[in-house]
Design an enzyme around this catalytic site. Sequence first.
Site, PDB file in Angstrom:
ATOM      1  N   TRP A  70       2.487  29.516  24.114  1.00 43.02           N
ATOM      2  CA  TRP A  70       1.960  30.660  24.849  1.00 43.02           C
ATOM      3  C   TRP A  70       1.561  30.254  26.266  1.00 43.02           C
ATOM      4  O   TRP A  70       1.802  30.987  27.227  1.00 43.02           O
ATOM      5  CB  TRP A  70       0.767  31.277  24.108  1.00 43.02           C
ATOM      6  CG  TRP A  70       0.028  32.244  24.976  1.00 43.02           C
ATOM      7  CD1 TRP A  70       0.477  33.467  25.390  1.00 43.02           C
ATOM      8  CD2 TRP A  70      -1.246  32.059  25.585  1.00 43.02           C
ATOM      9  NE1 TRP A  70      -0.453  34.056  26.224  1.00 43.02           N
ATOM     10  CE2 TRP A  70      -1.517  33.209  26.357  1.00 43.02           C
ATOM     11  CE3 TRP A  70      -2.197  31.031  25.562  1.00 43.02           C
ATOM     12  CZ2 TRP A  70      -2.694  33.365  27.092  1.00 43.02           C
ATOM     13  CZ3 TRP A  70      -3.363  31.194  26.282  1.00 43.02           C
ATOM     14  CH2 TRP A  70      -3.599  32.342  27.041  1.00 43.02           C
ATOM     15  N   HIS A  71       0.982  29.062  26.425  1.00 46.30           N
ATOM     16  CA  HIS A  71       0.569  28.624  27.754  1.00 46.30           C
ATOM     17  C   HIS A  71       1.773  28.483  28.682  1.00 46.30           C
ATOM     18  O   HIS A  71       1.665  28.685  29.892  1.00 46.30           O
ATOM     19  CB  HIS A  71      -0.191  27.303  27.681  1.00 46.30           C
ATOM     20  CG  HIS A  71      -1.645  27.480  27.378  1.00 46.30           C
ATOM     21  ND1 HIS A  71      -2.484  28.197  28.200  1.00 46.30           N
ATOM     22  CD2 HIS A  71      -2.415  27.036  26.363  1.00 46.30           C
ATOM     23  CE1 HIS A  71      -3.703  28.180  27.685  1.00 46.30           C
ATOM     24  NE2 HIS A  71      -3.688  27.506  26.564  1.00 46.30           N
ATOM     25  N   GLY A  72       2.916  28.102  28.122  1.00 50.37           N
ATOM     26  CA  GLY A  72       4.098  27.983  28.955  1.00 50.37           C
ATOM     27  C   GLY A  72       5.073  26.992  28.356  1.00 50.37           C
ATOM     28  O   GLY A  72       4.678  26.120  27.580  1.00 50.37           O
TER      29      GLY A  72
END
Lengths: 403, 78
Positions: free
Chosen positions: A333-335
Amino acid sequence: MHNITPYSSPHYFIYLFVLLLPIIIGLLYGKRFRIYDFFATVLILVITFFGGDARQGISLIFYVLFEMIVVFTYKHYRKNHNNFWVFTSAVVLAIIPLVFVKLDPLLKNATISLFAFMGISYLTFKAVEIIMELRDGTIKEIKPTEFVRFLLFFPTISSGPIDRFRRFQKDVLKVPSREKYLELLHTGTNRLMLGLVYKFILGYFFGTLLLPKVSILALSYGEQAPLGISWALVAYMYTYSMYLFFDFAGYSLFAVAISNFMGVETPMNFRQPFKSVNIKDFWNRWHITLSFWFRDFIYMRLIFLMMKKKWIKNRVTMANLGYVTLFLIMGFWHGETWYYIVYGIFHACAMITNDAWLRFKKKHRQQIPSNKFTKALAIFITFNVVCFSFLIFSGFLNTLWFG
Amino acid sequence: MENTDKIVDILKDVTGLDNIGDNLDQDLFATGILDSMATVEVLVTLQDNFGIEVPVSEFDRSQWSTINKISDRVKELE
């Protein structure tokens, strides 16, 4: 004119307070002006998303329409049916825009993320929560206007805290008593002031003044050392951790403060995280609304499923599998970069180790001392583990090793 | 009352703590007796023993935080 990131500049605060004034006066006299609230929301969103480049704003509109179609189609379906796969499809559809946005940098194809705008993740968390609660039957009635108001509640639009629909509704459907509202104004003002100190003094000091200098040092010392490890890198780790905390906690304080001014008790996002005695404790104190979202909508659901279907017998294996899943998803989700994924895996390992230690401690309660000193040691170890994870998270190692 | 006894037994099994029924108004979450894992375990056991459906998102921690509260909720859902 250009798009203004919420709470990032004096302009934003000025616009905000002018717009808030009628809301505050209204609440003091026991009234909510629904039409004005709507008008103020639209204006703030225009400032934020249509200020210069309108693409973000257009994406936001399409995104909200899309999520509405998904949520209300599912709601309609759920009235008479409850198929697991339909539910799963609804969740997948709801997160697809976010997945596209996250994959975009990886594919180097700017056309795929039609929905890119600041804060898309936080809106997606809210939409998914509603779909899950519709399935569970804990949300039965939700009007399109209520959905949009919840999704686009502007104090928290760009980076949370992530509120829950039923909790939010309780606040917006009533008007607090004057006594209660004065109390909210008071705590809100305190939070706003603390937020200013955190974000614009401490966050600025660590992030803007100190971090670039430490970064240059760490990069130059790093050239001579194996793996680039130097004391300057250690300094970078602590400086970045302080910056990350004060910047984000400061922002979150603003979001909660402005919510309070509007008579909404948005949950707090941080509770003295650096005083945590272990990593589990840390996740109950750091970015709380996100970690609780993951706890309630991923971890607990997964454990529930595993237990009910009896896929796995062993409780420890089950918990560990839950941690790995949760933190991997959080990492992705963060990247889509190696360091966010490693950050996720690192935290999963820390949780698993911590659980094992707690089990060991339970068995050997007599032999293991527990006093002020051991507590201080626990806080010290947790703090350093956390700071190390933030060093991974910062992406600085990427610059140091591959930059 | 019978419900409460059953619930106390379930909690004893899950947590391994024998003194758990001493205070029926003790906050099980604040005191760290129930973590997420134990919570789900209690939930699943409650479902099996009482034949009630408790979805995870219904599990609002403030409404299920003590033995007495759990007992009330179970009675409502039965």
